[in-house]
Design a protein around this motif. Structure first.
Motif, PDB file in Angstrom:
ATOM      1  N   PHE A 177      60.824  56.603  23.359  1.00  0.00           N
ATOM      2  CA  PHE A 177      60.427  56.704  22.671  1.00  0.00           C
ATOM      3  C   PHE A 177      60.133  57.548  21.642  1.00  0.00           C
ATOM      4  O   PHE A 177      60.191  56.792  20.392  1.00  0.00           O
ATOM      5  CB  PHE A 177      59.178  56.831  23.771  1.00  0.00           C
ATOM      6  CG  PHE A 177      57.272  56.443  23.152  1.00  0.00           C
ATOM      7  CD1 PHE A 177      56.582  55.318  23.167  1.00  0.00           C
ATOM      8  CD2 PHE A 177      56.391  56.817  21.638  1.00  0.00           C
ATOM      9  CE1 PHE A 177      55.645  54.982  22.921  1.00  0.00           C
ATOM     10  CE2 PHE A 177      55.165  56.925  21.013  1.00  0.00           C
ATOM     11  CZ  PHE A 177      54.994  56.269  21.798  1.00  0.00           C
TER      12      PHE A 177
ATOM     13  N   GLY B 129      66.284  51.242  19.927  1.00  0.00           N
ATOM     14  CA  GLY B 129      67.268  52.384  20.990  1.00  0.00           C
ATOM     15  C   GLY B 129      67.750  51.742  21.820  1.00  0.00           C
ATOM     16  O   GLY B 129      68.336  52.817  22.555  1.00  0.00           O
TER      17      GLY B 129
ATOM     18  N   ALA C  28      62.726  56.257  18.280  1.00  0.00           N
ATOM     19  CA  ALA C  28      63.032  54.754  18.074  1.00  0.00           C
ATOM     20  C   ALA C  28      61.792  55.286  16.941  1.00  0.00           C
ATOM     21  O   ALA C  28      61.269  55.051  15.529  1.00  0.00           O
ATOM     22  CB  ALA C  28      62.247  54.161  18.705  1.00  0.00           C
ATOM     23  N   VAL C  29      61.022  56.515  17.110  1.00  0.00           N
ATOM     24  CA  VAL C  29      59.488  56.504  16.290  1.00  0.00           C
ATOM     25  C   VAL C  29      59.539  56.927  15.328  1.00  0.00           C
ATOM     26  O   VAL C  29      59.917  57.199  14.057  1.00  0.00           O
ATOM     27  CB  VAL C  29      58.126  56.827  17.030  1.00  0.00           C
ATOM     28  CG1 VAL C  29      56.993  57.633  16.124  1.00  0.00           C
ATOM     29  CG2 VAL C  29      57.146  56.318  18.451  1.00  0.00           C
TER      30      VAL C  29
ATOM     31  N   ARG D  62      63.119  57.938  14.875  1.00  0.00           N
ATOM     32  CA  ARG D  62      63.905  56.674  13.470  1.00  0.00           C
ATOM     33  C   ARG D  62      62.980  56.047  12.016  1.00  0.00           C
ATOM     34  O   ARG D  62      62.927  56.123  11.315  1.00  0.00           O
ATOM     35  CB  ARG D  62      65.087  56.155  14.496  1.00  0.00           C
ATOM     36  CG  ARG D  62      65.661  55.224  13.376  1.00  0.00           C
ATOM     37  CD  ARG D  62      66.320  54.009  14.637  1.00  0.00           C
ATOM     38  NE  ARG D  62      66.049  53.210  15.490  1.00  0.00           N
ATOM     39  CZ  ARG D  62      65.645  52.581  16.461  1.00  0.00           C
ATOM     40  NH1 ARG D  62      65.067  52.143  14.964  1.00  0.00           N
ATOM     41  NH2 ARG D  62      65.362  52.423  16.938  1.00  0.00           N
ATOM     42  N   ASP D  63      61.964  55.084  12.846  1.00  0.00           N
ATOM     43  CA  ASP D  63      60.889  54.452  11.390  1.00  0.00           C
ATOM     44  C   ASP D  63      60.641  54.941  10.924  1.00  0.00           C
ATOM     45  O   ASP D  63      60.518  55.129   9.909  1.00  0.00           O
ATOM     46  CB  ASP D  63      59.984  53.355  12.833  1.00  0.00           C
ATOM     47  CG  ASP D  63      59.444  52.836  11.959  1.00  0.00           C
ATOM     48  OD1 ASP D  63      59.996  52.055  11.571  1.00  0.00           O
ATOM     49  OD2 ASP D  63      58.187  53.531  11.888  1.00  0.00           O
ATOM     50  N   LEU D  64      60.303  55.971  10.651  1.00  0.00           N
ATOM     51  CA  LEU D  64      59.870  57.079  10.181  1.00  0.00           C
ATOM     52  C   LEU D  64      60.295  58.069   8.897  1.00  0.00           C
ATOM     53  O   LEU D  64      60.607  57.782   7.736  1.00  0.00           O
ATOM     54  CB  LEU D  64      58.834  58.806  10.723  1.00  0.00           C
ATOM     55  CG  LEU D  64      57.312  58.140  11.580  1.00  0.00           C
ATOM     56  CD1 LEU D  64      56.767  59.370  12.905  1.00  0.00           C
ATOM     57  CD2 LEU D  64      56.208  58.113  10.714  1.00  0.00           C
TER      58      LEU D  64
ATOM     59  N   ALA E 193      68.272  56.951  21.271  1.00  0.00           N
ATOM     60  CA  ALA E 193      67.229  56.321  20.839  1.00  0.00           C
ATOM     61  C   ALA E 193      67.081  55.876  19.613  1.00  0.00           C
ATOM     62  O   ALA E 193      67.089  54.690  18.042  1.00  0.00           O
ATOM     63  CB  ALA E 193      66.301  55.946  21.128  1.00  0.00           C
TER      64      ALA E 193
ATOM     65  N   ASN F 154      71.285  58.309  12.232  1.00  0.00           N
ATOM     66  CA  ASN F 154      73.479  58.453  12.756  1.00  0.00           C
ATOM     67  C   ASN F 154      73.470  59.689  12.098  1.00  0.00           C
ATOM     68  O   ASN F 154      74.507  59.742  13.254  1.00  0.00           O
ATOM     69  CB  ASN F 154      73.606  57.027  12.471  1.00  0.00           C
ATOM     70  CG  ASN F 154      73.567  55.926  12.556  1.00  0.00           C
ATOM     71  OD1 ASN F 154      72.487  55.759  13.288  1.00  0.00           O
ATOM     72  ND2 ASN F 154      74.328  54.377  11.657  1.00  0.00           N
TER      73      ASN F 154
ATOM     74  N   THR G 149      69.201  57.210  17.069  1.00  0.00           N
ATOM     75  CA  THR G 149      70.197  56.492  15.998  1.00  0.00           C
ATOM     76  C   THR G 149      70.664  55.036  16.966  1.00  0.00           C
ATOM     77  O   THR G 149      70.056  54.771  18.250  1.00  0.00           O
ATOM     78  CB  THR G 149      72.073  56.862  16.606  1.00  0.00           C
ATOM     79  OG1 THR G 149      72.088  57.137  17.877  1.00  0.00           O
ATOM     80  CG2 THR G 149      71.926  58.724  15.933  1.00  0.00           C
TER      81      THR G 149
ATOM     82  N   GLY H 297      57.771  52.193  19.297  1.00  0.00           N
ATOM     83  CA  GLY H 297      57.776  53.995  20.767  1.00  0.00           C
ATOM     84  C   GLY H 297      57.810  52.838  21.824  1.00  0.00           C
ATOM     85  O   GLY H 297      59.390  53.061  22.580  1.00  0.00           O
TER      86      GLY H 297
END
Lengths: 131, 123
Positions: free
Chosen positions: A11, B71, A14-15, A17-19, A72, A37, A74, B8
């Motif tokens: 969770f 992910g 991924a969050v 990574r987006d930010l 998640a 990466n 990378t 997420g």
């Protein structure tokens, strides 16, 4: 329990990574994904090595950080997407450059992370005993 | 905020599926080639290509594209495995793994997009 740790790690991976992807933006080159990466490769090799050599932590926490968070954080599919987009825009040099920088850079930062962890593990700091 | 929760949630499902598949494949296949991550990255690239080509709404893209497939696939483990192949003395297998993954990954992404276009009656 391990599954929950991987889910929680995934969770946040991924969050974040987006930010980071939104903060680091460049027009001609997918610098955001590249940064993510390379950072992730450094920390995965650093942490797996330090966990093995020096610092005792539970399998659950370890898997949450490595398989969950860093896995998640990378991403491979976005790398494939961005390369495809560059190549189909006719930017062959940039596209292949992006692959070379990603793979070469990831390999380099990964080895750097592992070397740093091995160096720290061989210093006489007994983190394991104190932890 | 809702965007981040979608990403997420997708990311956590992707990570759990990757973790499960890696374990299951690892129990059945014990060769040097990092088969699990290899397959995961190819399937994930194909899935992202399909999703990208279908041009669905932003909510689905964040949940499944950025979240789930982002992910599910992983770059750090890919590099980790390549470095350990090299440490085992399998230098050419390491190079082969790195290059085969990325080139087939891009091809699989393109194939996913192609399938999406086919669905939409395009190409």
């Amino acid at each position: 329990m391990n599954y929950i740790a991987v889910a929680i790690g995934g969770f946040f991976g991924a969050v974040i990574r987006d930010l980071i992807g939104k903060i680091i933006v460049a027009n001609i080159f997918p610098v955001g994904t590249l940064t993510i990466n390379l950072l992730g490769s450094f920390f995965l090799l650093f942490l797996t090595t330090i966990f093995l050599e020096k610092v005792n932590i539970s399998d659950t926490v370890r898997l949450g950080i490595t398989s969950g968070f860093l896995g998640a954080f990378t991403t491979f599919s976005t790398l494939a997407k961005e390369t495809y987009v560059l190549l189909t825009q006719g930017k062959f040099f940039v596209g292949f450059g992006y692959i070379v920088l990603s793979l070469g850079g990831g390999f380099f930062t990964g080895i750097l992370g592992r070397a740093l962890a091995l160096y720290l593990a061989n210093l006489n700091i007994n983190v394991k005993d104190e932890g | 905020m809702i965007d981040l929760i979608l990403i997420g949630f997708g990311g956590s499902m992707g990570a759990v599926l990757r973790f499960t598949l890696t374990k299951k494949i690892g129990e059945r296949y014990q060769g040097d080639w990092p088969l699990a991550t290899f397959l995961i990255n190819l399937i994930g690239s194909f899935g992202l290509g399909l999703l990208y080509g279908l041009k669905l709404n932003q909510v689905i893209w964040l949940l499944l594209g950025t979240g789930f497939f982002g992910g599910f696939t992983t770059f750090s483990t890919y590099i980790y495995e390549a470095i350990f192949l090299m440490e085992k003395g399998l230098f050419w297998k390491n190079v082969n793994y790195l290059l085969t993954s990325i080139f087939t990954g891009v091809v699989f992404f393109a194939a996913g997009m192609g399938l999406a276009n086919f669905f939409e009656g395009g190409v």
